[in-house]
Design a protein around this motif. Sequence first.
Motif, short mmCIF file in Angstrom:
data_model
loop_
_atom_site.label_atom_id
_atom_site.label_comp_id
_atom_site.label_asym_id
_atom_site.label_seq_id
_atom_site.Cartn_x
_atom_site.Cartn_y
_atom_site.Cartn_z
N SER A 186 30.06 53.43 21.40
CA SER A 186 29.27 54.65 21.49
C SER A 186 27.82 54.41 21.07
CB SER A 186 29.88 55.73 20.58
OG SER A 186 29.01 56.83 20.45
N GLU A 187 26.90 54.98 21.84
CA GLU A 187 25.48 54.87 21.49
C GLU A 187 25.17 55.61 20.20
OE1 GLU A 187 23.14 56.21 24.74
OE2 GLU A 187 23.75 54.60 26.11
N GLU A 188 26.01 56.58 19.85
CA GLU A 188 25.78 57.37 18.65
C GLU A 188 26.33 56.70 17.39
OE1 GLU A 188 27.27 58.77 21.43
OE2 GLU A 188 25.33 59.55 22.13
#
Length: 322
Positions: A186-188
């Motif tokens: 996940s980019e988050e």
Amino acid sequence: MRLSLLDRSRTRAGTPDAEALAATVDRAVRAEEAGYKRFWVAEHHAVPGIASGTPAVLLAAIAGRTTTIRIGSGGVMLPLHQPLVVAEQFLVLDALHPGRVDLGLGRSVGFTEPVRRALRSGPEAADSFEADLAELRGYLDGTAEVTARPAARGPIPLHLLATGRGIEVAARLGLPVVVGGPVLDSEELPAALASYRRDFRPHGDGSPWVTVSLDVLVADDDATARELALPEAWAMARSRQTGEFPPLESEATIRATPWPAQVRRRVETALDRAVAGSPATVRRRLDRLVERTGADEVMSSASTYDRDALLASDRLLRDIVA
């Protein structure tokens, strides 16, 4: 950076499931000899490709063959068990092997509806996860209304597998967190881990601890290592096609099988995601991973059809970090 292993007792096509369990125990013995500090096993129910559904039983076998390596579950699926029973199982392990036992916890309720029915479970079982976790903690630290036996000799470290809101829950409850699978991509994730460290509420002497779990395979060169990653990538792609996670097949068998276009795309994606390569390649990728996540520990969950190649990969991986 600490280095550890997670072994899921992967079965192989054409061999009895019992061989997978024996191989897990043997791998733990070899991991201890190589200098690994932690070795975990998993809980999966009624999955053709995985032999172990009872971490506590398998950990008892591993503990009987080892002396120093930490052992643990990655993880016990708490919604499927009564908290008192889980506490009793791990208190027994800790009483027999003091100071070596970890309890990793997840919230899965089973992969398919028939499995959930067999486990007398359903999606709603996960709704009480935090309450169940608090109850389990009470049994382990001796503060519950009922005293679990044997009495605890010391704290058993709890770790939370980060599914759903797992990172947030781990921070609120003051638990180490294990991040893997889609969450790791996940980019988050960096922001979520920053929030975890900032919002961490210590429980006892606990402090933030991030373990990242992913497939890591090391060989003499990149091409060989990527080929070692093929059986697991193939099994995952086939499971998306058939709905059933299968035993591992040899690279030669896989190469001789027709690859539908969709399966090929999924295999290539999985191979690209795995950390597989020469020692230099793997070191670079692990360095980037630790830089991105600030991980305190990397836990390799890799498997391949050739068990000797897997043991050799474990030794090379240990050498990289050492």
